[in-house]
Design an enzyme around this catalytic site. Structure first.
Site: not given
Length: 547
Positions: A55, A209, A228, A246, A250-251, A265, A336
């Site tokens: 980004r 995003k 989020h 990050s 979480k994932t 997400d 990604r």
């Protein structure tokens, strides 16, 4: 003339528009136009220019209108205002560029799986891969879309990923880069006029995003809380939300074979319950391991004819024979993959559910002073939600020799444009209304800081998560931690009691006390700087560690 009318005219007058092409057509176009290469396993591989490997937060703008400027927290470094006149110039330039392209691609999709407030979004681009990305990530228009509260308030997004702006034309209007030149790219959104532009950024996340920021702005006005987070559902229909920055797990923790995944997400929490924003996942690939993340691995790297595949692998090293190397980060560590949720095996369809029974805030505390798990009441949860704490680790960035406290409001600050009290108060209200439990889970270090202590064992963390989700932590005895204003359990199934008080795990108790005080001071400093003038409720302020 309204922007939507201008876009309609562009599409009516253009000689070659593929309006909502099939998925197979989008894949064929991406390959034929050499936007991507077919890999050995059938996924599409693409590489963007260096400035588009992530980004561009310094080139991301929100148009500032007098009617709505009071709704946006302009003190946040992520909310950069743009004059409406500058945005008008971007619109003119984007429309002119698109008018001169040989072919345009249009997709009509929605965000949010709950049709009562699904947001229609029309994406117009000259790039087939952008269209395919929206097919992976955004949802198909549901039956009954006319019943959505946003049915007549849809959003339009113009994407010209590989064209650049005239630096001289935008001098004094866009940011000046370190070399003295004006930036030639912009990601801009106009909430009031419901139009967004991605100009010069080929990073897929710019599209995703931008639309998340739009949703995070419009939903609170409809009394819907955007979050989020990951979300999954147990066999009894119990919903859990997992929030974390990050590196907090979480994932990994949300991909539980005993629970169906809603998404990884962003979700919306309305009076109907929880609904996923998306149709897909945009997963980070660096150092991905099949054993650790089998679902993501299979989604991206399963073998299929390329016309049946459609996963987009972005900026990952690929050898001439078509195999990927996820450990090679020479081009970027931010490789990604975009793929539909349907590529996963354990998903909930549609990805909607009841009100969350349990909410987990994940923090990888590299200081080693937070307990493995703590319970938060409503005011404490609002405070930790505001702070969004985790740590950067020594050695992960140049110049970092000691863990650095990192704060990102609501665990997703760059995409939460409204004033912070709005999101925090909505969380507290929903906790009270629906009886949701909130736990803080430290997936970081125990027995000392990074370099001395050890990382929390994943099996211990899984035991904690299971205890929280199953209700086993509801009736245990708690004792308050007065420095961090949290409630620490005296027992937890599957976790040695000696670990629950982190001070017990340190050999040097004085060193623990000093480190804990330092972290509490970090909280105080950040809170005063970020929220000192934001009208946060005093009952929440007193829950800040160190206060």
């Amino acid at each position: 003339m309204e922007f939507t009318t201008r876009v309609t005219q562009l599409l009516a007058q253009h000689p070659d528009v593929l309006d909502n092409p099939s998925r197979v057509t989008m894949i064929q176009e991406g390959v034929k136009r050499r936007e991507a290469i077919v890999s050995a396993n059938g996924a599409l591989a693409t590489w963007t220019p260096p400035e588009s490997t992530g980004r561009s937060p310094k080139d991301t703008y929100i148009v500032c209108h007098p009617e709505s400027e009071g709704e946006i927290d302009w003190d946040s470094p992520n909310n950069i205002p743009m004059e409406p006149s500058t945005f008008d110039m971007l619109v003119e330039d984007a429309l002119a560029v698109l008018a001169n392209k040989d072919r345009l691609y249009v997709t009509d999709r929605v965000l949010v799986a709950d049709p009562s407030f699904a947001m229609p979004v029309k994406v117009v681009s000259d790039w087939a891969l952008t269209a395919l990305f929206t097919d992976n990530m955004f949802r198909t228009v549901p039956a009954g879309i006319e019943g959505s509260i946003f049915a007549q308030r849809g959003f339009t997004l113009l994407v010209v990923p590989y064209d650049k702006l005239d630096r001289e034309r935008y001098s004094g209007r866009l940011r000046k880069m370190p070399n003295g030149q004006t930036s030639n790219m912009a990601v801009a959104m106009d909430f009031d006029r419901r139009l967004g532009i991605v100009f010069g950024s080929a990073y897929g996340g710019s599209v995703k995003k931008l639309m998340f920021s739009v949703m995070n702005y419009v939903l609170p006005a409809e009394d819907i809380l955007p979050l989020h987070c990951s979300a999954n559902e147990g066999p009894r229909g119990d919903i859990a939300l997992l929030l974390g920055l990050s590196g907090t797990g979480k994932t990994t923790l949300s991909a539980d074979p005993r629970r169906a995944l809603l998404g990884d997400d962003e979700h919306a929490w309305s009076d109907n319950g929880v609904a996923n924003f998306e149709n897909g996942c945009y997963a980070k690939l660096i150092n991905l391991r099949e054993k650790k993340e089998p679902e993501i691995w299979r989604a991206v790297f399963h073998e299929a004819p390329h016309l049946d595949h459609g996963a987009i692998v972005e900026n990952c090293m690929m050898y001439p024979w078509g195999d990927f190397d996820v450990d090679d980060e020479r081009y970027t560590p931010n490789s990604r993959a975009s793929y539909p949720l349907s590529f996963l095996t354990n998903i909930k369809t549609p990805p909607v559910g009841d009100h969350p029974k349990t909410i987990l805030f994940l923090a990888a505390d590299a200081n080693g002073v937070l307990p493995p798990v703590a319970k938060l009441n409503a005011e404490q949860a609002m405070l930790w939600f505001l702070m969004g704490y985790t740590s950067k680790l020594a050695g992960t960035e140049t110049g970092i020799v000691d863990p650095v406290s990192t704060f990102s409001r609501f665990f997703g600050e760059p995409f939460m444009p409204r004033n912070p009290d709005v999101y925090a108060s909505m969380l507290g209200e929903r906790m009270e209304k629906y009886g949701s439990r909130v736990y803080l889970v430290n997936t970081g270090w125990s027995g000392g800081p990074f370099g001395i202590g050890e990382r929390m064992d994943i099996d211990v963390t899984r035991s904690i998560v299971h205890a929280a989700l199953s209700g086993d932590l509801e009736d245990v005895e708690y004792e308050p931690n007065t420095m961090f204003h949290i409630l620490v359990p005296k027992s937890c199934p599957g976790v040695p009691s000696s670990m629950l008080n982190p001070r017990n795990t340190w050999e040097d108790k004085d060193a623990f006390d000093q480190r804990a005080q330092k972290l509490a001071s970090d909280f105080c400093r950040h809170f005063d700087k970020a929220y000192g003038n934001k009208g946060i409720d005093p009952s929440v302020i007193v829950q800040c560690p160190g206060k």
